[in-house]
Write a protein that holds these residues in place. Sequence first.
Motif, short mmCIF file in Angstrom:
data_model
loop_
_atom_site.label_atom_id
_atom_site.label_comp_id
_atom_site.label_asym_id
_atom_site.label_seq_id
_atom_site.Cartn_x
_atom_site.Cartn_y
_atom_site.Cartn_z
N ILE A 48 37.53 42.95 42.28
CA ILE A 48 38.46 42.87 41.15
C ILE A 48 39.80 42.36 41.66
CG2 ILE A 48 39.70 44.16 39.37
CD1 ILE A 48 37.36 46.01 39.11
N TYR A 49 40.25 41.29 41.05
CA TYR A 49 41.52 40.67 41.42
C TYR A 49 42.54 40.89 40.31
CZ TYR A 49 39.07 38.08 45.11
OH TYR A 49 38.35 37.74 46.23
N ILE A 50 43.82 40.89 40.71
CA ILE A 50 44.94 40.92 39.77
C ILE A 50 45.68 39.59 39.89
CG2 ILE A 50 47.17 41.96 39.22
CD1 ILE A 50 44.95 43.78 38.42
N ALA A 51 45.98 38.96 38.74
CA ALA A 51 46.68 37.68 38.76
C ALA A 51 47.80 37.68 37.72
CB ALA A 51 45.71 36.53 38.48
N ALA A 52 48.97 37.18 38.12
CA ALA A 52 50.09 37.06 37.19
C ALA A 52 49.88 35.87 36.27
CB ALA A 52 51.40 36.91 37.97
N ASP A 53 50.16 36.07 34.99
CA ASP A 53 49.98 35.01 34.00
C ASP A 53 51.27 34.87 33.19
OD1 ASP A 53 49.28 33.32 31.94
OD2 ASP A 53 47.33 34.25 31.58
N ASP A 54 51.89 33.71 33.28
CA ASP A 54 53.15 33.50 32.57
C ASP A 54 52.98 33.37 31.06
OD1 ASP A 54 54.80 33.55 34.85
OD2 ASP A 54 54.30 31.47 35.33
N ILE A 91 41.76 40.13 36.51
CA ILE A 91 42.51 40.72 35.41
C ILE A 91 43.90 40.10 35.39
CG2 ILE A 91 43.49 42.85 34.49
CD1 ILE A 91 41.16 44.34 35.70
N LYS A 92 44.26 39.50 34.27
CA LYS A 92 45.55 38.83 34.16
C LYS A 92 46.58 39.77 33.54
CE LYS A 92 43.57 34.21 33.87
NZ LYS A 92 43.50 32.94 33.09
N VAL A 93 47.76 39.79 34.15
CA VAL A 93 48.85 40.65 33.68
C VAL A 93 50.12 39.82 33.61
CG1 VAL A 93 47.84 42.75 34.67
CG2 VAL A 93 49.43 41.38 36.04
N PRO A 94 51.12 40.25 32.85
CA PRO A 94 52.39 39.52 32.83
C PRO A 94 53.03 39.51 34.22
CG PRO A 94 52.27 41.10 31.03
CD PRO A 94 51.12 41.40 31.93
N ARG A 95 53.69 38.41 34.55
CA ARG A 95 54.39 38.35 35.84
C ARG A 95 55.45 39.45 35.89
NH1 ARG A 95 54.48 34.31 39.48
NH2 ARG A 95 53.51 32.90 37.96
#
Length: 422
Positions: A48-54, A91-95
């Motif tokens: 499971i990865y975490i990635a910032a999404d603008d 999983i994309k989260v706000p920067r």
Amino acid sequence: MADFMFIDVANITLSSGRGGNGAVSFHREKYVAAGGPNGGDGGRGGHIYIAADDNLSTLMDFRYKRKYAAANGDDGGARTRSGRDGADLTIKVPRGTLIKDAKTGRLLYDASVSEPFLLVRGGRGGWGNKHFATPTRQTPRFAKSGNDGVTLEVILELKLLADVGLIGFPNAGKSSLLSVISAARPKIADYPFTTLMPHLGVVSVDDVSFVVADLPGLIEGAAQGVGLGHDFLRHIERCRLLIHVVDMTSLNGAVHDYDTINAELAEYSPDLAKRPQIIAANKSDICEDNAEYEALAKRAVPRKVVAISAATRQGIDELLNAVAAELAALPPIQVYQPEVSLEPEPPKDRDFTIRRDDSAAWVVEGEWLYRVMRDIRFDDHEQRQYFDRLLRKVGVMDMLEAKGVSEGDTVKMFDLEFEYVP
């Protein structure tokens, strides 16, 4: 209605995939007697990865979905066929989102960079029986089960990434100021708590650009949770500079409002109270009492006070030039360092052998090494660095050098082959 749905804290549960089981199988071919074991390995469970999404600005998506699971690895098969690795989950989260361990509250990761971050590792796939054949055990009828995945409950906490934060009482004019200095269009009206969610705007001064956040107005008692301010004070914490917007027509007086907001900052975080501020004395065009401005300027020393009017643009250029000059002397936006290392611990059973094969290559073997390599993504720079550090830590490189390895020699570790570089 969207303004009422700003979500900046969420609890979710993450479960990585289980590794597939190794297979028990033997070579079967006509005219070939006593075929050996050829059971394949199970596939790795999904990471499971975490990635910032603008493109995301709130944690709204996590309000309705709280559990996330990566896929399991497939079991191994006959003829040394390995099971397919479980699909990874990103999983994309706000920067600017902080990921914390829900049990300990300790910081695991600050999603402030673009590269995906491996947060939860999938379970290792089990070995097939081909690995357990020895001169005295030529027909092993057992294989290794895959390892379970990891379940982790985390807290997501959004702290906006902005260079400048606008602070002040409700209706001091923060939203109006942001609409004047940037292309942002926050809701503006003459009633308390117009701003129910932060708004971001990009401001350009000559060749310099910076991000400004309009934050909900604070009121007295915000640090104890009164009003909306408590929920949003966290968003000021990353700001390098604060523009303190003071209403020069306030019934309580500009100095009173200035002192009250700073008291709330100090109670919430002493460090935040020391953050550089520029005071924007708003509505100065309709303030008839010059003594009010002089009292504020005296109270704010050594902070700079600029008389402005968001409605008429009076003093706006002077304010922006002061902000740009201040930012040039300040360090970059803070990125929080993890309080817990997520790198796996080096295995305890680190026995390995080194030999030279017929091609004069150096062959490094060991069961623990194989297990480690199955979990390493060699196309990922950070994981390659970890693997290199691990080899040096357990003494593989020292042993190679003691045996006489030279620069440019070929080193083999199962299906990995590389040239030795000291």
